[in-house]
Write a protein that holds these residues in place. Structure first.
Motif: not given
Lengths: 202, 202
Positions: A91-103
Motif C-alpha cells: 500500500l505504501n508503494c502505491g500498490r493495491d492489495a487484496l486479502l481473501e478472508v472469511d466474514v
C-alpha cells in the motif's frame, strides 16, 4: 504518489470466489495478493508461498503476540492469518492489495483498516448454490445440508460489505470485480496529484 | 427493485467532457441523460429536446418558483437548469440518471441529493489544456488566457467531486467513466434484493 487501496474479498463455498480471484490475479498483476500464514502441515500438491506460508503453531502464536497479523482465525485446531507488513508495504508503494478472508476475518480487518473496500462474492440463487455444493452427486444430503448452512450464514452477513458481486457467469463476475477495483483508482483522494500538477503552472 | 443512482458530471472547457458523454450516451442507453431547460432562443443547427428544451424566460422563472429544478444558473442573461421530475422518475424506475452541469450546478444538486455520485473530467496537463483551448490557432492570447482562467478556476474545485477522470486518451476516459457507473451498481445497498432472494429459501 498516492497510497494503494486495500480490498477485502469474501464469499462462501459455492460462490466461485477462488476461481474468480485466480483470474483477477492473472489479469491484474499490479495488485498485491496477500498470502496467508497457516499453522497446519503442507498437503500433497501444496507449494510453500503459493497460497499459504506454512509455519509452526509457535511461530503463529508469536505473530499474534507481536501484532503482526491483520486478522486471524482458528479452525480445526489450526491457525490461519494475514501477515500485516507485506500488505502495508504494498500500500505504501502505491500498490493495491487484496486479502481473501472469511466474514470474521473481514470484520477484523475493517476494525484496523476502516478505509479498506470490501467485496462479497455471491452465488446467483439458492438453487444454484445447492447445485454447486452438491459436488458430483456423491455427497449425502447431510453433508450438503451442513455446507448450505455454513454458506447461508456467511451470505447473511453480506450486508457488512461495500460491494456485492454475483457470480452467475464467471467471466462477468471477474470483470465486475476488476471494474470495482479500477474505478476506485479514480476516487478524488487518489487523484490529488493530477489536480495539483495541472494547477501548479497556473 | 432498487432505485437508480444519480451521476453529476462536470468538466471545464477543454476537458473533452461533451465528446466523452456523447460516447457514454451511445454505449449505455440504459442511462437516462437529463436534458437541460434553457431560456435562450434556439440557434441554427440546434434541435428542441436534443441537448436542450427551449423555453421562455417566464416559463423558466415559473419552474424556479415551483421548485421544479434540481439546479439552475444564469449566464449572459439566459437561464439554464435541470428539470427535477424526469430525473426523479428515472431513478424511481431503477434507471441510473446523468446530469451534465457546471461546478455551481453540481454544488446545488449535492445539497438536495447528497447521495448523488459526482465525477469531474480533467485535462491531462496544463500544456494540453492550453493546446485544446487555443483552438485552431486563430484566437488571441487574451481570449485563450480568459478561457484558461475559467477552466483553471473550475479545476480548482475538482476536489468537491467523488471521482476524477483524466481525459488523455478519449476511449480510455469513456471506459473509465462507464466503469465508475457500472461499479456503483454492485454497491451493497443496491444488491439487497439478491441477498434476500438467496436467503428466503433457506
Amino acid at each position: 504518489m498516492s497510497k494503494g487501496r486495500l480490498y477485502i474479498v469474501s464469499g462462501p463455498s459455492g460462490s466461485g470466489k477462488d476461481t474468480i480471484l485466480k483470474e483477477v490475479f492473472q489479469k491484474c498483476p499490479e495488485i498485491f495478493f496477500s498470502i496467508s500464514s497457516i499453522s497446519r502441515p503442507m498437503r500433497p500438491g501444496e507449494v510453500e508461498g503459493e497460497k499459504y506460508h506454512f509455519i509452526s503453531k509457535d511461530e503463529f502464536l508469536k505473530l499474534i503476540d507481536d501484532d503482526m497479523l491483520l486478522e486471524y482465525n482458528q479452525f480445526c485446531g489450526n491457525y490461519y492469518g494475514s501477515p500485516k507488513q507485506p500488505v502495508l508495504d504494498a500500500l505504501n508503494c502505491g500498490r493495491d492489495a487484496l486479502l481473501e478472508v472469511d466474514v470474521n476475518g473481514a470484520a477484523q480487518v475493517r476494525k484496523v483498516m476502516p478505509e479498506a473496500v470490501s467485496i462479497f462474492i455471491m452465488p446467483p440463487s439458492y438453487a444454484e448454490l445447492h447445485r454447486r455444493l452438491s459436488g458430483r452427486g456423491t455427497e449425502t444430503e447431510e453433508v450438503i445440508g451442513a455446507r448450505m448452512k455454513t454458506a447461508l450464514q456467511e451470505i447473511g452477513r453480506a450486508c457488512e460489505y461495500d460491494y456485492i458481486v454475483v457470480n452467475d457467469v464467471l467471466s462477468e463476475a471477474v470483470d465486475d470485480l476488476i471494474g470495482i477495483i479500477r474505478s476506485q483508482r479514480f476516487k478524488t483522494e487518489r487523484q490529488i496529484n493530477i489536480i495539483n500538477e495541472v494547477l501548479k503552472n497556473a
